[in-house]
Design an enzyme around this catalytic site. Structure first.
Site, PDB file in Angstrom:
ATOM      1  N   CYS A 119       0.844  -1.184   0.000  1.00 11.61           N
ATOM      2  CA  CYS A 119       0.000   0.000   0.000  1.00 11.61           C
ATOM      3  C   CYS A 119       0.882   1.237   0.000  1.00 11.61           C
ATOM      4  O   CYS A 119       1.577   1.510   0.986  1.00 11.61           O
ATOM      5  CB  CYS A 119      -0.931   0.009   1.207  1.00 11.61           C
ATOM      6  SG  CYS A 119      -1.973   1.476   1.207  1.00 11.61           S
ATOM      7  N   GLY A 120       0.840   1.978  -1.091  1.00  8.62           N
ATOM      8  CA  GLY A 120       1.670   3.173  -1.202  1.00  8.62           C
ATOM      9  C   GLY A 120       1.174   4.339  -0.375  1.00  8.62           C
ATOM     10  O   GLY A 120       1.964   5.047   0.252  1.00  8.62           O
ATOM     11  N   HIS A 121      -0.149   4.562  -0.360  1.00  6.33           N
ATOM     12  CA  HIS A 121      -0.644   5.707   0.415  1.00  6.33           C
ATOM     13  C   HIS A 121      -0.374   5.503   1.904  1.00  6.33           C
ATOM     14  O   HIS A 121      -0.046   6.453   2.619  1.00  6.33           O
ATOM     15  CB  HIS A 121      -2.138   5.942   0.131  1.00  6.33           C
ATOM     16  CG  HIS A 121      -3.080   5.207   1.026  1.00  6.33           C
ATOM     17  ND1 HIS A 121      -3.534   3.928   0.751  1.00  6.33           N
ATOM     18  CD2 HIS A 121      -3.637   5.558   2.218  1.00  6.33           C
ATOM     19  CE1 HIS A 121      -4.338   3.545   1.723  1.00  6.33           C
ATOM     20  NE2 HIS A 121      -4.433   4.500   2.619  1.00  6.33           N
ATOM     21  N   ASP A 131     -10.274   3.601  -3.878  1.00  9.35           N
ATOM     22  CA  ASP A 131      -9.132   4.297  -3.295  1.00  9.35           C
ATOM     23  C   ASP A 131      -9.312   5.794  -3.524  1.00  9.35           C
ATOM     24  O   ASP A 131      -9.424   6.249  -4.658  1.00  9.35           O
ATOM     25  CB  ASP A 131      -7.830   3.812  -3.926  1.00  9.35           C
ATOM     26  CG  ASP A 131      -6.607   4.207  -3.112  1.00  9.35           C
ATOM     27  OD1 ASP A 131      -6.680   5.209  -2.368  1.00  9.35           O
ATOM     28  OD2 ASP A 131      -5.573   3.526  -3.234  1.00  9.35           O
ATOM     29  N   GLY A 142      -0.621   4.243  -4.453  1.00 10.73           N
ATOM     30  CA  GLY A 142       0.830   4.200  -4.607  1.00 10.73           C
ATOM     31  C   GLY A 142       1.336   2.979  -5.343  1.00 10.73           C
ATOM     32  O   GLY A 142       2.191   3.079  -6.242  1.00 10.73           O
ATOM     33  N   SER A 143       0.817   1.792  -4.990  1.00 12.20           N
ATOM     34  CA  SER A 143       1.248   0.589  -5.713  1.00 12.20           C
ATOM     35  C   SER A 143       0.716   0.596  -7.137  1.00 12.20           C
ATOM     36  O   SER A 143       1.329   0.021  -8.042  1.00 12.20           O
ATOM     37  CB  SER A 143       0.784  -0.669  -4.973  1.00 12.20           C
ATOM     38  OG  SER A 143      -0.624  -0.652  -4.761  1.00 12.20           O
TER      39      SER A 143
END
Length: 338
Positions: free
Chosen positions: A87-89, A246, A251-252
């Protein structure tokens, strides 16, 4: 029982970080811990993510001990349906959290450290000025293209061509026009329905195998994009897990999009791009260069953004509360009758 938490958000997408009350996980690897959380403590994920304490768009983090020697700590990512691999965020918010909570020592002007996610090691760079944490960026795990121009027969939409790319999780990636829709004009619920239908169809018709970790081999969701060119800002909507939207640019997903654009020759190494979400929030993406990984064309991608503190507190789970461990609002009364 009591669970304490700190809430952040990144571009509007929530990040609920458990700070106390969660059982210690004893697995030897981060993926062992993920399995243990899923099999033995999933009621606590439900309590934190679902109503009455959360909602169907909630997202969370369970900090755990790292198994990688370079990582300051490990993390498990949670959502309305289960546990994601990347998870990027949340990683961006975790950069701020780790410094503010003293898990890593702040260095001015950039604090650098690594965390361990289920997909692998993530290297973070956090801007620090005085007591304020600014933008946070991370270097991805190796990102690559799984499939290009895959034609999928989707009920209600006919034959739809999509790409599949990996950025810590696997996504279908395609413009809304492939469904006969317009990302900027079509009602969001129609885009979600189309993305969910494609995800469902690919999950049932195509087996995805990660090159090194079987637990990572599954389609996480679908990213629907606009028609912007590679040098332009681009909007996208990510629909993941069980049709969860989302609020951030994902991010991913930005990682996967950059790897895909690079494989198509649209983005060169070192070239950046801005990706925007349904809230107007922005992430930056940049292909750093090739990654040493057993997947053709694998690259490392840098993604950046900024997290914000939203609150903190604790939740109580009473032993006699029939809804204490959370619930998803049923679509029909028949689901609860009997």
């Amino acid at each position: 029982m009591r669970l304490s938490y700190i809430d952040y958000h990144t571009c509007g997408e929530p990040v609920r970080i458990v700070t106390s009350g969660y059982p210690q996980l004893a697995g030897g690897s981060i993926l062992d811990k993920r399995r243990q959380a899923r099999e033995q403590h999933d009621h606590l994920r439900r309590a934190m993510m679902l109503e009455p304490r959360g909602h169907d768009g909630m997202y969370g983090v369970i900090p755990v001990a790292a198994s990688h020697p370079e990582a300051a700590f490990g993390v498990l990512f949670t959502h309305n349906e289960g546990y994601s691999t990347m998870c990027g965020h949340a990683t961006i918010a975790l950069g701020r959290y780790a410094i503010e909570q003293g898990l890593v020592k702040a260095s001015v002007p950039i604090t650098r450290f690594a965390i361990e996610a289920p997909c692998g090691l993530l290297r973070l760079s956090c801007e620090v000025e005085g007591n304020k944490i600014g933008d946070v960026s991370f270097e991805s795990v190796p990102a690559f293209v799984e499939a290009r121009d895959l034609v999928v027969t989707v009920p209600g939409y006919g034959d739809v061509a999509t790409d599949i790319a990996y950025g810590g999780a696997y996504y279908c990636i395609l413009p809304a026009s492939r469904f006969g829709l317009d990302l900027m004009q079509t009602p969001v619920e129609e885009i979600v329905a189309a993305a969910g239908a494609l995800t469902d169809q690919v999950r049932t018709s195509r087996r995805i195998t990660h090159p090194t970790e079987p637990d990572l081999g599954f389609l996480y969701g679908t990213i629907v994009t606009d028609e912007a060119g590679p040098g332009e800002d681009s909007f996208n909507l990510c629909v993941f897990a069980e049709r969860q939207i989302d609020r951030s640019p994902t991010g991913s997903g930005v990682t996967a999009r950059m790897a895909l654009d690079h494989a198509k020759g649209l983005i060169a190494a070192g070239q950046g791009r801005r990706i925007r979400s349904i809230t107007g929030g922005t992430f930056t993406g940049k292909v750093i260069g090739p990654a040493d990984f057993p997947a053709a064309g694998a690259v490392t991608v840098e993604v950046g953004g900024r997290g914000h503190l939203a609150g903190e507190g604790s939740f109580v789970i009473e032993a006699d509360d029939p809804l204490g461990h959370g619930f998803a609002l049923p679509r029909r009364f028949a689901e609860i009758a009997g």
